[in-house]
Design a protein around this motif. Structure first.
Motif, mmCIF file in Angstrom:
data_model
loop_
_atom_site.group_PDB
_atom_site.id
_atom_site.type_symbol
_atom_site.label_atom_id
_atom_site.label_comp_id
_atom_site.label_asym_id
_atom_site.label_seq_id
_atom_site.Cartn_x
_atom_site.Cartn_y
_atom_site.Cartn_z
ATOM 1 N N ALA A 263 -2.673 7.626 -6.156
ATOM 2 C CA ALA A 263 -1.353 7.408 -7.028
ATOM 3 C C ALA A 263 -1.355 6.278 -6.790
ATOM 4 O O ALA A 263 -1.672 5.179 -5.597
ATOM 5 C CB ALA A 263 -0.259 7.447 -6.567
ATOM 6 N N ALA A 264 -2.010 5.292 -8.210
ATOM 7 C CA ALA A 264 -2.618 3.941 -8.500
ATOM 8 C C ALA A 264 -3.931 3.410 -7.324
ATOM 9 O O ALA A 264 -3.699 2.576 -6.662
ATOM 10 C CB ALA A 264 -1.831 3.470 -8.009
ATOM 11 N N GLY A 265 -4.336 4.917 -7.038
ATOM 12 C CA GLY A 265 -5.938 4.429 -6.208
ATOM 13 C C GLY A 265 -5.775 4.320 -4.970
ATOM 14 O O GLY A 265 -6.556 4.858 -3.666
ATOM 15 N N ALA B 38 -1.651 -2.507 3.416
ATOM 16 C CA ALA B 38 -0.468 -1.688 3.572
ATOM 17 C C ALA B 38 1.025 -1.525 2.519
ATOM 18 O O ALA B 38 1.441 -0.580 1.725
ATOM 19 C CB ALA B 38 -0.171 -1.574 5.001
ATOM 20 N N PRO B 39 1.409 -2.540 2.005
ATOM 21 C CA PRO B 39 2.661 -2.814 1.424
ATOM 22 C C PRO B 39 2.899 -2.713 -0.158
ATOM 23 O O PRO B 39 3.073 -2.940 -0.245
ATOM 24 C CB PRO B 39 3.564 -3.987 2.206
ATOM 25 C CG PRO B 39 1.881 -4.710 2.775
ATOM 26 C CD PRO B 39 1.442 -3.903 3.430
ATOM 27 N N ASP B 40 0.957 -3.603 0.200
ATOM 28 C CA ASP B 40 1.162 -3.035 -1.718
ATOM 29 C C ASP B 40 0.353 -1.765 -1.721
ATOM 30 O O ASP B 40 1.408 -1.923 -3.535
ATOM 31 C CB ASP B 40 -0.380 -4.532 -2.294
ATOM 32 C CG ASP B 40 0.022 -5.536 -1.523
ATOM 33 O OD1 ASP B 40 1.178 -5.699 -2.235
ATOM 34 O OD2 ASP B 40 -0.983 -6.292 -2.127
ATOM 35 N N ASP B 41 0.180 -1.200 -1.246
ATOM 36 C CA ASP B 41 0.042 0.459 -1.855
ATOM 37 C C ASP B 41 0.691 0.847 -1.660
ATOM 38 O O ASP B 41 1.159 2.228 -2.530
ATOM 39 C CB ASP B 41 -0.900 0.889 -0.328
ATOM 40 C CG ASP B 41 -2.514 0.416 -0.528
ATOM 41 O OD1 ASP B 41 -2.863 0.096 -2.067
ATOM 42 O OD2 ASP B 41 -3.346 0.926 0.337
ATOM 43 N N ALA B 42 2.123 0.881 -0.759
ATOM 44 C CA ALA B 42 3.401 1.491 -0.688
ATOM 45 C C ALA B 42 4.150 1.472 -2.051
ATOM 46 O O ALA B 42 4.417 2.107 -2.657
ATOM 47 C CB ALA B 42 4.008 0.675 0.631
ATOM 48 N N LEU B 43 4.461 0.004 -2.616
ATOM 49 C CA LEU B 43 4.922 -0.333 -3.419
ATOM 50 C C LEU B 43 4.415 0.178 -4.368
ATOM 51 O O LEU B 43 4.847 0.869 -5.698
ATOM 52 C CB LEU B 43 5.041 -1.759 -3.622
ATOM 53 C CG LEU B 43 5.606 -2.875 -5.186
ATOM 54 C CD1 LEU B 43 7.101 -1.804 -4.816
ATOM 55 C CD2 LEU B 43 5.467 -4.013 -4.960
ATOM 56 N N ASN B 44 3.205 0.162 -4.826
ATOM 57 C CA ASN B 44 2.243 1.243 -5.785
ATOM 58 C C ASN B 44 2.338 2.370 -5.729
ATOM 59 O O ASN B 44 2.418 3.249 -7.307
ATOM 60 C CB ASN B 44 0.719 0.798 -6.157
ATOM 61 C CG ASN B 44 0.867 -0.808 -6.696
ATOM 62 O OD1 ASN B 44 1.535 -1.246 -7.377
ATOM 63 N ND2 ASN B 44 -0.603 -0.823 -6.136
#
Length: 281
Positions: free
Chosen positions: A36-38, A103-109
């Motif tokens: 998912a989005a990388g 981590a939070p950027d990955d979570a949002l993506n």
């Protein structure tokens, strides 16, 4: 468990210790790995072909330093099987190699990816819930703060919510109950970011109004207990529908263990996920 678990400081040893001792979860109709989005994800579907079901975006715990899809496989299976929801488990980037805000950027993506695909997964885009245990609970809370309009609920399991670590439970249960205050302080150091920033410490957010309905699952004998209780009080004061399930006599991490309290907590969380979305105000 405490005797076998490494002390803070050795990333490799902690990651190795976190890979063992997990019980198997229930069978679900399909489990598939993807991206998912990388970000690597694992999608659990209890009954393909459904419609209008909840969709849970799950972030695993492990102090932002360890654990992954495999360590939380049983928990995700239990949530999917018990609730009827599709669960998307996110394998976000770990610290210290990838400090905040990776981590939070990955979570949002992953949330954005999952919500866009909700209809194709047989889910209702209006029933998307962010969830996580421990550091994953922090990521779920931060994701809800960043995009409250995209989520219908947040399931927060003994989350760290304030890097200051100044509560009474931190002092009372900081040693001798498996998860120690020393471990938590070290995890915060590896994670990085400004401790006062609400996307690091959600308890520091100036305004919690507008957040979705919330379930906080807390362990009584946990350094993080009082952070969760304080967050619940603030959510309630802000008009958020917030429930607290506090399990007496258990420690941080109990949800993923074959204990009566762990099974009860998973069943109660699954029942909460089955609740219909709140009517518009």
């Amino acid at each position: 468990m405490a005797a076998a678990f490494p002390g803070p400081g050795d990333v490799a040893a902690l990651r190795a210790a976190a890979t063992g001792g997990r019980s198997a979860g229930p069978e679900v109709a399909s489990v598939r790995d993807g991206e998912a989005a990388g970000v690597p994800v694992r999608v659990y579907d209890p009954a393909p072909g459904g419609a209008g079901r909840p969709l849970v975006v799950f972030f695993h715990g492990g102090g932002w330093v360890m654990c992954g899809l495999a360590t939380h496989d049983a928990t995700c299976r239990s949530l999917a099987a018990g609730s009827g929801a599709v669960v998307v488990s996110a394998d976000y980037r770990l610290a210290p190699e990838h400090p905040w805000p990776a981590a939070p950027d990955d979570a949002l993506n992953v949330l954005l990816w999952a919500r866009l695909r909700a209809p194709a997964l047989g889910c209702d885009p209006g029933r998307v819930v962010v969830a996580g245990d421990s550091s994953g609970g922090n990521l779920a809370a931060v994701t809800a703060l960043r995009a409250p309009e995209l989520v219908a609920g947040q399931l927060l399991v003994y989350p760290p919510l304030d890097a200051a670590m100044v509560t009474r439970s931190t002092r009372t249960y900081g040693e001798g109950h498996f998860h120690t205050a020393a471990h938590m302080a070290w995890y915060w150091e590896q994670y990085g970011g400004d401790p006062a920033h609400p996307h690091v410490s959600p308890l520091r957010a100036p305004d919690l109004a507008g957040l979705p309905r919330t379930l906080l699952v807390l362990a009584d004998c946990d350094p993080l207990r009082d952070e969760g209780l304080a967050y619940a009080r603030r959510l309630g004061a802000a008009g958020v529908d917030c429930a607290v399930h506090l399990y007496p006599g258990v420690f941080h991490g109990f949800l993923g263990l074959p204990l009566p309290a762990g099974r009860a907590a998973l069943a109660a969380a699954a029942a909460w996920l089955r609740l219909p979305p709140a009517p518009p105000v």
